[in-house]
Write a protein that holds these residues in place. Structure first.
Motif, PDB file in Angstrom:
ATOM      1  N   HIS A 107       0.845  -1.185   0.000  1.00 57.93           N
ATOM      2  CA  HIS A 107       0.000   0.000   0.000  1.00 57.93           C
ATOM      3  C   HIS A 107       0.887   1.244   0.000  1.00 57.93           C
ATOM      4  O   HIS A 107       1.463   1.598   1.023  1.00 57.93           O
ATOM      5  CB  HIS A 107      -0.940  -0.029   1.201  1.00 57.93           C
ATOM      6  N   PHE A 108       1.005   1.836  -1.170  1.00 51.38           N
ATOM      7  CA  PHE A 108       1.763   3.082  -1.321  1.00 51.38           C
ATOM      8  C   PHE A 108       0.841   4.218  -0.895  1.00 51.38           C
ATOM      9  O   PHE A 108       0.056   4.727  -1.695  1.00 51.38           O
ATOM     10  CB  PHE A 108       2.208   3.260  -2.778  1.00 51.38           C
ATOM     11  N   GLY A 128      -3.074   7.281  -2.930  1.00 50.77           N
ATOM     12  CA  GLY A 128      -2.538   5.974  -2.603  1.00 50.77           C
ATOM     13  C   GLY A 128      -2.853   4.964  -3.693  1.00 50.77           C
ATOM     14  O   GLY A 128      -3.767   5.167  -4.501  1.00 50.77           O
ATOM     15  N   MET A 129      -2.046   3.929  -3.745  1.00 50.58           N
ATOM     16  CA  MET A 129      -2.355   2.812  -4.633  1.00 50.58           C
ATOM     17  C   MET A 129      -1.898   1.528  -3.959  1.00 50.58           C
ATOM     18  O   MET A 129      -0.967   1.528  -3.152  1.00 50.58           O
ATOM     19  CB  MET A 129      -1.688   2.957  -6.003  1.00 50.58           C
ATOM     20  N   VAL A 131      -0.531  -2.255  -4.772  1.00 50.78           N
ATOM     21  CA  VAL A 131       0.065  -3.095  -5.806  1.00 50.78           C
ATOM     22  C   VAL A 131       0.114  -4.519  -5.281  1.00 50.78           C
ATOM     23  O   VAL A 131       0.543  -4.751  -4.144  1.00 50.78           O
ATOM     24  CB  VAL A 131       1.485  -2.603  -6.150  1.00 50.78           C
ATOM     25  N   ILE A 140      -1.690  -2.887 -10.255  1.00 48.46           N
ATOM     26  CA  ILE A 140      -2.290  -1.872  -9.379  1.00 48.46           C
ATOM     27  C   ILE A 140      -3.734  -2.304  -9.127  1.00 48.46           C
ATOM     28  O   ILE A 140      -4.613  -2.080  -9.948  1.00 48.46           O
ATOM     29  CB  ILE A 140      -2.246  -0.470 -10.023  1.00 48.46           C
ATOM     30  N   SER A 142      -5.772  -1.303  -6.759  1.00 47.05           N
ATOM     31  CA  SER A 142      -6.671  -0.186  -6.481  1.00 47.05           C
ATOM     32  C   SER A 142      -5.875   1.102  -6.398  1.00 47.05           C
ATOM     33  O   SER A 142      -4.692   1.096  -6.072  1.00 47.05           O
ATOM     34  CB  SER A 142      -7.462  -0.405  -5.197  1.00 47.05           C
ATOM     35  N   ALA A 143      -6.542   2.184  -6.702  1.00 48.87           N
ATOM     36  CA  ALA A 143      -5.937   3.519  -6.618  1.00 48.87           C
ATOM     37  C   ALA A 143      -7.028   4.460  -6.145  1.00 48.87           C
ATOM     38  O   ALA A 143      -8.201   4.276  -6.477  1.00 48.87           O
ATOM     39  CB  ALA A 143      -5.398   3.956  -7.976  1.00 48.87           C
ATOM     40  N   GLY A 144      -6.653   5.438  -5.345  1.00 45.93           N
ATOM     41  CA  GLY A 144      -7.670   6.358  -4.840  1.00 45.93           C
ATOM     42  C   GLY A 144      -7.071   7.464  -4.005  1.00 45.93           C
ATOM     43  O   GLY A 144      -5.858   7.539  -3.812  1.00 45.93           O
TER      44      GLY A 144
ATOM     45  N   ASN B 112       6.429   6.088   1.253  1.00 43.25           N
ATOM     46  CA  ASN B 112       6.258   5.458   2.580  1.00 43.25           C
ATOM     47  C   ASN B 112       7.550   5.589   3.389  1.00 43.25           C
ATOM     48  O   ASN B 112       8.029   4.637   3.994  1.00 43.25           O
ATOM     49  CB  ASN B 112       5.880   3.971   2.458  1.00 43.25           C
ATOM     50  N   TYR B 127       9.385   2.469   0.624  1.00 40.24           N
ATOM     51  CA  TYR B 127       8.839   1.611  -0.414  1.00 40.24           C
ATOM     52  C   TYR B 127       9.403   2.081  -1.745  1.00 40.24           C
ATOM     53  O   TYR B 127       9.810   3.240  -1.894  1.00 40.24           O
ATOM     54  CB  TYR B 127       7.314   1.737  -0.456  1.00 40.24           C
ATOM     55  N   LEU B 167       8.556  -7.590  -3.149  1.00 39.44           N
ATOM     56  CA  LEU B 167       7.189  -8.010  -2.833  1.00 39.44           C
ATOM     57  C   LEU B 167       6.985  -9.445  -3.333  1.00 39.44           C
ATOM     58  O   LEU B 167       7.309  -9.761  -4.472  1.00 39.44           O
ATOM     59  CB  LEU B 167       6.188  -7.070  -3.525  1.00 39.44           C
TER      60      LEU B 167
ATOM     61  N   MET C 106      -5.410   9.601 -12.175  1.00 39.75           N
ATOM     62  CA  MET C 106      -4.723  10.205 -11.032  1.00 39.75           C
ATOM     63  C   MET C 106      -3.301  10.540 -11.437  1.00 39.75           C
ATOM     64  O   MET C 106      -2.609   9.735 -12.048  1.00 39.75           O
ATOM     65  CB  MET C 106      -4.671   9.234  -9.848  1.00 39.75           C
ATOM     66  N   PHE C 108       0.082  11.094  -9.926  1.00 40.56           N
ATOM     67  CA  PHE C 108       0.971  10.960  -8.770  1.00 40.56           C
ATOM     68  C   PHE C 108       2.215  11.803  -9.056  1.00 40.56           C
ATOM     69  O   PHE C 108       3.146  11.348  -9.701  1.00 40.56           O
ATOM     70  CB  PHE C 108       1.356   9.487  -8.562  1.00 40.56           C
ATOM     71  N   ASN C 138      -6.467  -0.784 -13.677  1.00 42.32           N
ATOM     72  CA  ASN C 138      -5.684   0.443 -13.532  1.00 42.32           C
ATOM     73  C   ASN C 138      -4.403   0.335 -14.337  1.00 42.32           C
ATOM     74  O   ASN C 138      -3.664  -0.640 -14.195  1.00 42.32           O
ATOM     75  CB  ASN C 138      -5.343   0.667 -12.057  1.00 42.32           C
TER      76      ASN C 138
END
Lengths: 181, 181, 181
Positions: A107-108, A128-129, A131, A140, A142-144, B112, B127, B167, C106, C108, C138
């Motif tokens: 979780h970035f 955040g995203m 991976v 990825i 999720s991203a939000g 992070n 990260y 990861l 998004m 970043f 994504n």
């Protein structure tokens, strides 16, 4: 002491006091960045209790997820209130504890960070995203964006509420609007 | 000088001294963020010697990569110690200098970020992900966490050891445990 | 005041003055990080006018995009100078306002951040990527580095010129070279 020296000393005391407040705010900003970094660490290093302890006793997670997404996690809620509920969230076998994510995702959090600090209360906005890795491929998942309502408790910044919106979701483009200028 | 003024002056000197130490730590935190940013710049802008010079003379790269991954790089080691070895690492024709990566990848390091600073020694956790481009498509070719052992030499923060875990790798979830609280 | 006290007071005044300048620089660094964060917010939250207002009156976007990429946006330029041109850039129906990107991407920005601050002028280097979502997937639609030429106007940092290079592009590996050490 001469009047002149007294004036200089008083002026310097005021200057130093104002400077100390500015340094405190910069330190708070750094501590909040750390908190969001650790949010990722706890989630990704499978430290569920460490994750829960980043929240205040009445801490909450409030995600603008669809009914379908909620259903896939075996829940009909998008809000988890209080530490027990936060524990339910992070240990959900169909969510974070699923085989696809647990120990296999990062979780970035805390990029595009803007912090608003007001004494022992703060609001932090960030991107955040997440991976995840599978078969040597990184996706990825999720991203939000997040609006983090924070509170300092016993000298330590904690999360009072995470208000998250997922990219593509209706609430994404307005989720950071409520943030102070 | 009256006793009162002497006391006030002494107190102010102590306050300013403590404040200076706090500002120094914030500056160190910023310089460490810069260092990790430049780690990406040097790697991605094909500045091999600049990359090497981010390390101390005895600097090391210690990656928890699999034997298979090491073999694909034509090496049986996952540790590169000393500047010559670091140079071997960054100029490896089957690694960073491969046609797929050299000048075609970006190392997003330092997200992070949590820094622990103790005088001229520091540990930074962060990260990172590497993104490579090919045929107009961008892929996350690797993602992982790093524990950076740092040292200030001649007024400049350098890398004494990069301890990286990918990861999905066994060591990923424990790689940041050794970090001071 | 005794000579000794006078000397101590003068020394302390000088120390505090130097300290204040260092705190100012750390605050500027934070404000610049905020500015780049908001660059993403304005773009992604469909706030076109907010985006334009992050630039100075003579602000410019200078991207090293290919003729093909420019043509696909219905333009033959890679430089947009002045606020009206910046507005054209961000409202381009074949660019940022396309159905694939508007409200579905998004930016970043501001990772790998290094800031160089000199009074009311600053240069910031950073990495960035744009992620777009479609059908639940994504994708990193672009990645690159930016050299941001910034200016403080009426107490607020603004963008005087964004010099961007896309990963894979000829100019990518040299785009940050012009940055002060």
């Amino acid at each position: 002491m001469t009047d002149d020296a007294d004036t200089r000393l008083a002026e310097l005391e005021a200057t130093v006091s104002a400077l100390a407040a500015r340094v405190q705010e910069l330190e708070d900003d750094r501590e909040i960045r750390d908190l969001l970094a650790r949010y990722g660490y706890m989630a990704d290093n499978c430290d569920d209790e460490g994750f829960v302890n980043l929240y205040t006793e009445d801490g909450a997670i409030n995600l603008s997820i669809s009914k379908e997404a909620a259903a896939s996690m075996g829940t009909d809620a998008a809000v988890w209130s209080g530490k027990d509920a936060v524990r339910d969230f992070i240990t959900n076998p169909n969510g974070h504890h699923s085989a696809q994510l647990y120990g296999k995702s990062m979780h970035f959090h805390g990029t595009n960070l803007v912090t608003h600090i007001d004494g022992d209360e703060a609001v932090a906005d960030s991107y955040g995203m997440a991976v995840a890795t599978a078969d040597g491929e990184n996706t990825i998942v999720s991203a939000g964006n997040n609006q983090w309502q924070l509170r300092r408790v016993d000298g330590r910044w904690l999360i009072r509420e995470r208000r998250g919106a997922t990219l593509g979701d209706d609430k994404f483009t307005t989720n950071l609007d409520a943030t102070p200028e």
